[in-house]
Design a protein around this motif. Structure first.
Motif, short mmCIF file in Angstrom:
data_model
loop_
_atom_site.label_atom_id
_atom_site.label_comp_id
_atom_site.label_asym_id
_atom_site.label_seq_id
_atom_site.Cartn_x
_atom_site.Cartn_y
_atom_site.Cartn_z
N GLY A 100 -0.95 8.43 5.81
CA GLY A 100 0.19 8.69 6.68
C GLY A 100 1.54 8.46 6.03
O GLY A 100 2.50 9.16 6.32
N SER A 101 1.63 7.44 5.15
CA SER A 101 2.97 7.12 4.63
C SER A 101 3.09 7.59 3.18
O SER A 101 2.30 7.18 2.35
CB SER A 101 3.23 5.62 4.69
N PRO A 102 4.09 8.42 2.89
CA PRO A 102 4.25 8.89 1.51
C PRO A 102 4.69 7.75 0.60
O PRO A 102 5.53 6.93 0.97
CB PRO A 102 5.34 9.96 1.62
N GLY A 103 4.11 7.70 -0.58
CA GLY A 103 4.54 6.71 -1.55
C GLY A 103 3.94 5.34 -1.37
O GLY A 103 4.26 4.42 -2.11
N THR A 104 3.07 5.15 -0.36
CA THR A 104 2.49 3.83 -0.11
C THR A 104 1.05 3.83 -0.57
O THR A 104 0.28 4.73 -0.25
CB THR A 104 2.54 3.50 1.39
N TYR A 105 0.68 2.79 -1.31
CA TYR A 105 -0.69 2.64 -1.79
C TYR A 105 -1.15 1.26 -1.35
O TYR A 105 -0.45 0.27 -1.56
CB TYR A 105 -0.75 2.73 -3.33
N GLN A 106 -2.34 1.19 -0.73
CA GLN A 106 -2.74 -0.09 -0.14
C GLN A 106 -4.23 -0.33 -0.36
O GLN A 106 -5.03 0.61 -0.37
CB GLN A 106 -2.44 -0.06 1.35
#
Lengths: 107, 441
Positions: B349-355
Motif C-alpha cells: 500500500g505505501s510507496p517506498g516503504t519496506y517492512q
C-alpha cells in the motif's frame, strides 16, 4: 488365601478411627506414586515442583503414620506420656509447617 | 507592506529553487579538439539544464575547487592525448574530487598519458601503448579502427534498443573489483593491435597460439566502463573521445540506419551525473509489534518490526520520490555474525516503504540492524542501527508452568486432604466425647 484371611482380620479387628487414618494414608501414597511416575515417565521439569509435591506426600505420610502409631490403643504402653490429643496437636502443627514449606518451594 | 514583503520573499524562494535544479559541469577540452565538433553532446547537456564551463588542460582558471570547496558538480575530461595538466586537475587530484561527490566522465586514448595510470587505479587494465581497437567486421568503407559496436541492453544504465554505435579508441580489461559497472563491451571479433597493417600481426598470432595469454581480443574487453565509489560518486572511462562527436553521431551504419551514439552518450551522461539509478535511504524505524516508538532495550525473543523508507531521484522533477522497485532488499540482525538474515519486501500500500517482522534471537547482547544493498549501476544503500537486547527480568518469566500441574495437583490435594481429615477427626472426637460423657453419667 492368606491375603483374604489377613484382609478379613483387618476389617474385623481394627478400630474405626484407625481405619479412617489408613484410608487417608492410602490416598497420600497414591498421590505420591502418581507424581513419581509422572516425573520418571514424562519429565522432571520443573524439578523444584516435583520435589515440593513429592515431599508433600512423603511428609504428610510420615506425620499421619506417626499419628496412627501414637493413637493406637494397642501401643498405650509405649506412649504413656503422650495423650491422643497431644499426638493430634503435634500432627496438625507438623502438617501446617510442612504445607508452608511445600507451597514456598513449589514456585 | 507585509503583503509586498511576503510576495518578494516567495519570489526569491522560487527563483532559488529553479536554479538549484541545474548543475555546473567543468569540461576540460584539449585545444586540439574543437568544441563545435561535439555540439550534439554538449548541446544535449545544456538542454537538460547543465551549465557547461570550458577550459583547456593547461589553464589555471577556472579552478575546480576554491580552498577545498568544489565549484562544480561534475567534470568532463575530454583530453585524451594531453601529457601534462595544470596543477589542480592532474589525474591524481581528480581522484580526490570523487570523495567530494564530484562525478567524472573521462575519455581515454591509445596513447600513454597520465590517464593510463589513473585508469589503473580503478582496476582497468589498458593494453600496451599505441594498440587501438581494430575490427575487420562488418565490411565497411571506414578504416579498420572505426568500428560499429553493438550495444547490449543488459545493463540497467542504458535504455533498451539502442542501435550500434561508432567507436574509435583503445579497449581495456576489467579488473575484479565489484565496484566496476561494465557499460559497453568490445565486439567479439575485435582485437587490439599495434599496427593497422595486417602484415605485422605476428604478435597477435603468437598470443592466440599461446592459448590466449596476452591476447587483447573478444568481448571480455570493455570499451566504456563505469565505477561507483563508496560515497556513491561515479566515474565513467570511455575508450575514445570520438564516439561523443557529431561526425560519429551522424555517420550511417554499414547495415543502414542511424547510429546510437547520441542516445548512448545521453544515457551514459545521465548515469554519471547522478540522474538515473540514484537511490537513498530516507529513514529507518524499529519497534516491537504493537508499539510505535523504539524502546530503549529489547528483550530476547521479542517480536520486532523494522521499516525502511527508500526514495529514488527523479531527474524530470528534480525531486526524491518514494521508490518501491527494490525487490531484493535484505535485513541482517547482527552481533558479530548475522543471527537473522531476512528479506525486506515492499509494503504493497505505501510507496517506498519496506517492512519485515521477525523474532529477536534467544541470545542477549548488542545487535545491529544492518541494511547493505549493493547492485551494479545503482547507488549503494547502507544503514546500521545498534540496539541492546537484554535477557528477561526475573518477573518476565511465565508464572505457572503447564508441565508442573501434576505436582501442583499433588501438593494441593494433600493439603485439602489434611484439612478434611483434621475436620472429620475432630468432629469424630466431639461425637465420642458426647457418647463417653453420656455413658459416664
Amino acid at each position: 488365601m492368606a491375603v483374604s484371611t489377613l484382609w478379613k482380620s483387618y476389617l474385623d479387628q481394627t478400630p474405626d478411627r484407625l481405619k479412617f487414618i489408613d484410608a487417608f494414608l492410602v490416598f497420600i501414597v497414591l498421590s505420591g506414586v502418581l507424581q513419581f511416575v509422572y516425573c520418571v515417565l514424562v519429565t522432571n521439569f520443573p524439578f523444584n515442583a516435583f520435589l515440593a509435591g513429592f515431599a508433600s506426600s512423603v511428609g504428610q505420610f510420615v506425620l499421619t503414620a506417626s499419628l496412627r502409631a501414637q493413637v493406637n490403643p494397642e501401643n498405650r504402653s509405649e506412649f504413656k506420656e503422650v495423650s491422643p490429643e497431644r499426638a493430634f496437636a503435634d500432627f496438625a502443627l507438623g502438617s501446617i509447617v510442612l504445607h508452608f514449606f511445600v507451597f514456598n518451594f513449589l514456585g | 507592506m507585509r503583503l509586498l514583503s511576503s510576495v518578494l520573499v516567495t519570489l526569491l524562494a522560487l527563483t532559488k529553487i529553479s536554479f538549484a535544479s541545474s548543475s555546473s559541469v567543468l569540461v576540460v577540452l584539449d585545444p586540439s579538439l574543437n568544441r563545435e565538433d561535439y555540439s550534439i553532446f554538449f548541446g544535449g547537456l545544456e538542454e537538460r539544464g547543465y551549465n557547461l564551463t570550458f577550459r583547456a588542460p593547461k589553464d589555471d582558471t577556472p579552478a575546480i575547487t576554491d580552498y577545498g570547496v568544489p565549484n562544480y558538480d561534475h567534470v568532463i575530461l575530454f583530453a585524451p592525448d594531453t601529457k601534462s595538466y595544470a596543477q589542480d586537475i592532474t589525474p591524481q587530484s581528480l581522484v580526490g574530487l570523487l570523495s567530494e561527490n564530484i562525478n567524472l566522465l573521462i575519455a581515454l586514448s591509445p596513447k600513454q598519458t597520465p590517464l593510463t595510470s589513473l585508469a589503473a587505479e580503478f582496476s582497468l587494465i589498458l593494453p600496451p601503448p599505441e594498440t587501438p581497437l581494430i575490427s575487420h567486421h562488418p565490411a565497411r568503407s571506414e578504416p579498420i579502427t572505426t568500428i560499429p559496436v553493438p550495444v547490449s541492453s543488459s545493463s540497467p544504465i542504458l535504455t533498451p534498443g539502442i542501435p550500434p554505435i561508432w567507436f574509435t579508441g583503445a579497449p581495456h580489461a576489467l579488473g575484479s573489483t565489484p565496484m566496476l559497472v561494465p557499460i559497453l563491451r568490445a565486439p567479439a571479433e575485435s582485437f587490439a593491435a599495434d599496427s593497422t597493417s595486417d602484415a605485422d600481426s605476428d604478435a597477435l598470432i603468437a598470443a592466440s597460439e599461446k592459448s590466449g595469454e596476452g591476447l587483447w581480443a573478444g568481448s571480455r574487453m570493455g570499451l566504456v566502463t563505469g565505477f561507483q565509489t563508496k560515497v556513491n560518486s561515479r566515474v565513467v572511462f570511455a575508450g575514445g573521445v570520438k564516439m561523443f562527436s557529431d561526425e560519429y553521431a551522424k555517420k550511417e551504419l554499414p547495415s543502414g540506419g542511424a547510429p546510437g551514439n547520441a542516445l548512448f552518450a545521453t544515457d551514459v551522461a545521465a548515469w554519471v551525473f547522478q540522474e538515473k539509478l540514484r537511490l537513498r535511504i530516507d529513514g529507518v524505524e524499529h519497534h516491537r509489534v504493537g508499539e510505535s516508538v523504539a524502546p530503549e532495550v529489547y528483550t530476547t525473543n521479542d517480536e520486532i518490526v523494522y521499516t525502511a523508507h527508500i526514495s529514488a531521484y527523479d531527474s524530470k522533477t528534480s525531486a526524491w520520490k518514494p521508490y518501491s522497485g527494490v525487490d531484493d532488499l535484505q535485513l541482517e540482525f547482527t552481533m558479530l555474525d548475522p543471527h537473522i538474515r531476512t528479506s525486506l519486501p515492499a509494503v504493497p500500500g505505501s510507496p517506498g516503504t519496506y517492512q519485515i517482522r521477525f523474532r529477536a534471537p534467544d541470545r542477549h547482547g548488542v545487535f545491529k540492524f544492518v541494511l547493505n544493498w549493493k547492485r551494479k549501476g545503482y547507488s549503494y544503500l547502507e544503514s546500521s542501527t545498534t540496539v541492546p537486547v537484554v535477557p528477561p527480568r526475573h518477573d518476565q518469566y511465565p508464572r505457572f508452568l503447564s508441565a508442573a500441574w501434576p505436582y501442583y495437583a499433588g501438593a494441593i490435594s494433600t493439603s485439602i486432604g489434611f484439612f478434611l481429615f483434621a475436620a472429620l477427626w475432630l468432629a469424630g472426637d466431639v461425637k465420642g466425647e458426647r457418647k463417653k460423657g453420656s455413658k459416664v453419667e
